[in-house]
Design a protein around this motif. Sequence first.
Motif, PDB file in Angstrom:
ATOM      1  N   HIS A 236       0.817  -1.352  -0.026  1.00  0.00           N
ATOM      2  CA  HIS A 236       0.041  -0.193  -0.176  1.00  0.00           C
ATOM      3  C   HIS A 236       0.858   1.062  -0.030  1.00  0.00           C
ATOM      4  O   HIS A 236       0.530   2.308  -0.906  1.00  0.00           O
ATOM      5  CB  HIS A 236      -1.026  -0.001   1.439  1.00  0.00           C
ATOM      6  CG  HIS A 236      -1.881   0.942   1.151  1.00  0.00           C
ATOM      7  ND1 HIS A 236      -1.767   2.441   1.744  1.00  0.00           N
ATOM      8  CD2 HIS A 236      -3.407   1.244   0.640  1.00  0.00           C
ATOM      9  CE1 HIS A 236      -2.897   3.210   1.480  1.00  0.00           C
ATOM     10  NE2 HIS A 236      -3.598   2.262   1.180  1.00  0.00           N
ATOM     11  N   ASP A 244      -2.232   3.045   5.529  1.00  0.00           N
ATOM     12  CA  ASP A 244      -3.751   3.065   5.937  1.00  0.00           C
ATOM     13  C   ASP A 244      -3.668   1.989   7.159  1.00  0.00           C
ATOM     14  O   ASP A 244      -3.759   0.589   7.244  1.00  0.00           O
ATOM     15  CB  ASP A 244      -4.386   2.148   4.702  1.00  0.00           C
ATOM     16  CG  ASP A 244      -6.044   2.108   5.339  1.00  0.00           C
ATOM     17  OD1 ASP A 244      -6.454   2.597   6.252  1.00  0.00           O
ATOM     18  OD2 ASP A 244      -6.744   1.619   4.564  1.00  0.00           O
ATOM     19  N   LYS A 246      -5.757   1.596   9.120  1.00  0.00           N
ATOM     20  CA  LYS A 246      -7.207   0.708   9.249  1.00  0.00           C
ATOM     21  C   LYS A 246      -6.761  -0.824   8.952  1.00  0.00           C
ATOM     22  O   LYS A 246      -7.703  -1.712   9.394  1.00  0.00           O
ATOM     23  CB  LYS A 246      -8.265   1.148   8.523  1.00  0.00           C
ATOM     24  CG  LYS A 246      -8.854   2.309   8.702  1.00  0.00           C
ATOM     25  CD  LYS A 246      -9.930   2.888   7.843  1.00  0.00           C
ATOM     26  CE  LYS A 246     -10.340   4.279   8.200  1.00  0.00           C
ATOM     27  NZ  LYS A 246     -11.288   4.884   7.378  1.00  0.00           N
ATOM     28  N   LYS A 247      -5.907  -1.157   8.246  1.00  0.00           N
ATOM     29  CA  LYS A 247      -5.454  -2.461   7.738  1.00  0.00           C
ATOM     30  C   LYS A 247      -5.243  -3.225   9.339  1.00  0.00           C
ATOM     31  O   LYS A 247      -5.320  -4.488   8.932  1.00  0.00           O
ATOM     32  CB  LYS A 247      -4.178  -2.625   6.849  1.00  0.00           C
ATOM     33  CG  LYS A 247      -4.574  -2.029   5.535  1.00  0.00           C
ATOM     34  CD  LYS A 247      -3.325  -2.095   4.554  1.00  0.00           C
ATOM     35  CE  LYS A 247      -3.571  -1.458   3.269  1.00  0.00           C
ATOM     36  NZ  LYS A 247      -4.613  -2.398   2.657  1.00  0.00           N
TER      37      LYS A 247
END
Length: 538
Positions: A236, A244, A246-247
Amino acid sequence: MADGDAPPSPPDSYNFSHIRFALNEAAHVDEKGEDSDEQLPKVTEATIIRRFLFFGTTGPIYHASGRELTCKTATALTDIIKDGKGSLILEEPLHDWNRFDFSPGFFAFALCARAKYFPRGDLSKGPAKKYNEYLEDLQKAALDNLNKVCKFPKQLFEFMSYAKHIMKEANPTASWDTVIAKAIANWYYQRNVLVFARMMTIRKVYGFTHRDLVRLAHVDAEKTGEKALLFDHLFHYAVYGKFDLKKNDEDYKPSNKRTRIKLLQRHAEFCELPIDDDHLNEAVDMILKYNFTEEQVPMVTKVLQMAALKLLDEDAENKDFINWVAGQIADENKLHPLSVVLIADQYNSGRNLKATQSWNPNPKISDAFNLTYEKCFYGAKPSTDLRYLLVFDVSNAMNKLTEAALETVYFGRESEITNTELDNTMNLDQVVEKMENLAPNSAKRVNGAAPMEWALAQKKEFDVFIGSIKNGQTARDVSKALKIYRKEMNLPKAKLITMDVLSKKLNIADGYDAGMLDIVGLNQDVPKVIKSFAMDKV
């Protein structure tokens, strides 16, 4: 093609390289004359491949400044592939990869990996099918070894740049196929995850970035097993340049979901720092704290770079720094002596090669180079047990320093210096002084055949002749003298290396004689080239 499997035996219709050779022979018949029947050290397919892997060209010449690698310069290799013998190209570098120059090696691998772009239109249906199967096997064998050949991102990017060149030369509208995409994905999956995190900070090289290759390969982080979450973060970051977080809440099953991504987070912050004096200390602190490497950050660590920035101009403020740099140089003992000479010569000249930057050489730095040269020279092991004869053109046009360096490197450790006033106890400065005082004879044309003629007259046995001369000799006379010496002295493997450190071209070596080599220019790899050629590794 499975490891150890031989390529399919090609039908007779494959073997057309002898036609090219016969045409070349016919073109040179007048040049060879009465010598045409003499036996020369044979130029085989292995010779052609090794020449390319060492020199970047299939001819008997090494250009120290490098040569552009293109499909046109590798025509002889594509002929070998079309002859059904592409495995020979893979076997050489895989056997001992570190022997060769990396760039030509990557290009040779790219030729095999893109073998499908070398079809044969002269085959009937049956042989054509078998030939196409062979090309598929050759591509697979090359790409299966991609991880072994390309160990770092820069190497992968260089390989891909050559693969793209080969593809576009064959078909300008072609695009990447699934075979290459799968190989790139597997290369990423096999990386050590922590080392890979640091590699991800490398920017665009050879026209490629990690973003380009990650998108091309359609990577799937879940294929990396327990490290899927971290790889997902890295992929990513490669594509979007940010994280990110949130992963971390997604449904992964690694043993530790709290992965360490601080390195990449801090590097992203580092890249956003303004380039000004106000943020200099902050940048230095981040470099030291997170150990960003020179590949990731353009660190000024080399003497020539520091000199150009006036960091080695001694004054009250940087006296300690100058002493530290000089100490670091003087303590070096693992470089090749010729590398030290080339750097020292450039530094002492007070300007860079393009004369776009200048500086005042610092005596302390110059003295440090002399010290490290002595350490590197006496610490070097003799490279061969062969008998050398070195002959130099001492006209004013030649570079005395580089010749003196070669003289000390090759004679000081291995051979008796004959027919000169030099001896192997002299340091570099003393040898340079002797070379400077030799009587110049620039008006008289140098006889390139003189080394062999002199050795034959003296009945002296030499395995390797090295002549540093100016271009413009008669190649036929030189080649003939070498052949006569081999025959009369019963030394069929005697070799001749002709060097011109100042010219951009040289044409002495006979392309049909595997025992002759031209070297144009000078760099730190020349001793390695000479050693490999002398020991029949080329």
